[in-house]
Design a protein around this motif. Structure first.
Motif, PDB file in Angstrom:
ATOM      1  N   ARG A 126      39.562  34.054  37.763  1.00 33.16           N
ATOM      2  CA  ARG A 126      39.611  34.826  39.018  1.00 33.16           C
ATOM      3  C   ARG A 126      39.626  33.846  40.179  1.00 33.16           C
ATOM      4  O   ARG A 126      38.868  32.865  40.210  1.00 33.16           O
ATOM      5  CB  ARG A 126      38.396  35.725  39.147  1.00 33.16           C
ATOM      6  CG  ARG A 126      38.304  36.464  40.480  1.00 33.16           C
ATOM      7  CD  ARG A 126      36.960  37.162  40.632  1.00 33.16           C
ATOM      8  NE  ARG A 126      36.816  37.784  41.965  1.00 33.16           N
ATOM      9  CZ  ARG A 126      36.374  37.159  43.036  1.00 33.16           C
ATOM     10  NH1 ARG A 126      36.013  35.871  42.964  1.00 33.16           N
ATOM     11  NH2 ARG A 126      36.277  37.788  44.197  1.00 33.16           N
ATOM     12  N   TYR A 130      44.211  36.930  39.397  1.00 26.77           N
ATOM     13  CA  TYR A 130      43.762  36.748  38.021  1.00 26.77           C
ATOM     14  C   TYR A 130      44.861  36.030  37.262  1.00 26.77           C
ATOM     15  O   TYR A 130      45.999  36.511  37.186  1.00 26.77           O
ATOM     16  CB  TYR A 130      43.418  38.095  37.371  1.00 26.77           C
ATOM     17  CG  TYR A 130      42.180  38.708  37.980  1.00 26.77           C
ATOM     18  CD1 TYR A 130      40.913  38.400  37.490  1.00 26.77           C
ATOM     19  CD2 TYR A 130      42.270  39.538  39.089  1.00 26.77           C
ATOM     20  CE1 TYR A 130      39.769  38.922  38.082  1.00 26.77           C
ATOM     21  CE2 TYR A 130      41.133  40.069  39.691  1.00 26.77           C
ATOM     22  CZ  TYR A 130      39.894  39.760  39.178  1.00 26.77           C
ATOM     23  OH  TYR A 130      38.757  40.265  39.764  1.00 26.77           O
ATOM     24  N   ALA A 142      39.740  33.800  44.572  1.00 20.55           N
ATOM     25  CA  ALA A 142      39.646  34.547  45.826  1.00 20.55           C
ATOM     26  C   ALA A 142      39.323  33.562  46.946  1.00 20.55           C
ATOM     27  O   ALA A 142      38.961  32.398  46.707  1.00 20.55           O
ATOM     28  CB  ALA A 142      38.561  35.630  45.744  1.00 20.55           C
ATOM     29  N   GLU A 145      40.618  39.894  51.453  1.00 18.53           N
ATOM     30  CA  GLU A 145      39.799  40.459  50.380  1.00 18.53           C
ATOM     31  C   GLU A 145      40.561  40.518  49.055  1.00 18.53           C
ATOM     32  O   GLU A 145      40.115  41.168  48.114  1.00 18.53           O
ATOM     33  CB  GLU A 145      39.328  41.869  50.757  1.00 18.53           C
ATOM     34  CG  GLU A 145      38.530  41.926  52.046  1.00 18.53           C
ATOM     35  CD  GLU A 145      37.289  41.053  51.991  1.00 18.53           C
ATOM     36  OE1 GLU A 145      36.635  41.017  50.920  1.00 18.53           O
ATOM     37  OE2 GLU A 145      36.957  40.414  53.008  1.00 18.53           O
ATOM     38  N   GLU A 174      42.435  39.299  45.467  1.00 17.39           N
ATOM     39  CA  GLU A 174      42.015  38.556  44.284  1.00 17.39           C
ATOM     40  C   GLU A 174      43.231  38.207  43.439  1.00 17.39           C
ATOM     41  O   GLU A 174      44.205  38.963  43.397  1.00 17.39           O
ATOM     42  CB  GLU A 174      41.045  39.382  43.426  1.00 17.39           C
ATOM     43  CG  GLU A 174      39.721  39.683  44.089  1.00 17.39           C
ATOM     44  CD  GLU A 174      38.815  40.501  43.178  1.00 17.39           C
ATOM     45  OE1 GLU A 174      37.605  40.242  43.166  1.00 17.39           O
ATOM     46  OE2 GLU A 174      39.332  41.405  42.473  1.00 17.39           O
TER      47      GLU A 174
END
Length: 204
Positions: A200, A164, A202, A160, A162
Motif C-alpha cells: 500500500r 496497491y 499513500a 487521500e 491510495e
C-alpha cells in the motif's frame, strides 16, 4: 525479457484471439486474450494475489490500472465500483484493444483504455488526480525504469488516494518498499502470500 514490455504490438487478428475463464473478485468472466500480452494464457498469480488482498475500493472516483494487459485489474475495479471512472493504461495497442473487448464483453461502460504517454499527458493537462491505483507493475523493465514509472503515477495520487501494488518478494518487493519510504511516501506491506508482497502506498 518478454517483448510485451518493449514492442507496441498491433491489435490481435481474430485468428489470434483466445478465451479463458477467470474469476475477478467474485465475478466470473470469460476473457479475450492473445499472445504478446502479459499472462496470455491465464490470470497470473501476482494479479490473483492483488485482487484477493486489496481492500474494497471506493464506490466512486477516478481509478487507474497501470500496466493493464488484457484488463483483469481494470475490470475488477469497474465491476466492483460501477460509478467510478477507471483508466486502463498500457504501452501496447494490443493490450488496450483486448481491454476494450473485455470491457464490452463484461458489460461495463466505465473503463477507458489509454496508451501510457497519452494518459499521462491527459492527466497533467486536465489536472486529474487518482483516488485509487491498482497495479501489477512491469518489474522486469529494470529497477531504474520501474522507479521512474511508479513515480510518474504515484505523483498523480489524490491527497487521500491510495495505491496497491503487487511485487514478487524475490524481485525486490522489500527494497521497493524501502525506496518508496525514502522518497517520502507512506508505504508498507499489507499482505504476503505465495511469494508476493501486496504494497500500500499513500501520501504522508
Amino acid at each position: 525479457m518478454t517483448d510485451q514490455y518493449f514492442t507496441n504490438a498491433a491489435p490481435a487478428e481474430e485468428s489470434e484471439l483466445r478465451r479463458i475463464d477467470v474469476a475477478l473478485r467474485g465475478h466470473d468472466f470469460r476473457a479475450w486474450v492473445s499472445d504478446h500480452v502479459f499472462s496470455a494464457n491465464r490470470l497470473d498469480l501476482g494479479t490473483r494475489q492483488l485482487l484477493a488482498e486489496a481492500p474494497t475500493p471506493p464506490s466512486s472516483g477516478t481509478f487507474v490500472d497501470v500496466g493493464c494487459g488484457w484488463g483483469p485489474i481494470a475490470l475488477a475495479m469497474a465491476l466492483e465500483s460501477p460509478e467510478a471512472q477507471v483508466w486502463a493504461v498500457d504501452v501496447t495497442d494490443r493490450a488496450l484493444d483486448l481491454t476494450r473487448r473485455n470491457a464490452t464483453a463484461a458489460g461495463v461502460s466505465n473503463i477507458t483504455a489509454y496508451r501510457a504517454p497519452a494518459a499521462l499527458a491527459k492527466a497533467h493537462s486536465e489536472n486529474v488526480r487518482f483516488d485509487l491505483i491498482w497495479s501489477n507493475p512491469p518489474v522486469r523493465i529494470g529497477k531504474k525504469a520501474l522507479r521512474e514509472l511508479l513515480t510518474q503515477w504515484l505523483n498523480l495520487l489524490a491527497d487521500e488516494g491510495e495505491a496497491y501494488l503487487v511485487v514478487q518478494r524475490n524481485l525486490g518487493a522489500d527494497s521497493l518498499i524501502s525506496w518508496l519510504c525514502e522518497q517520502g511516501w507512506d508505504a508498507g506491506k499489507i499482505a504476503s502470500k505465495k511469494g508476493y508482497r501486496i504494497i500500500r502506498v499513500a501520501r504522508r
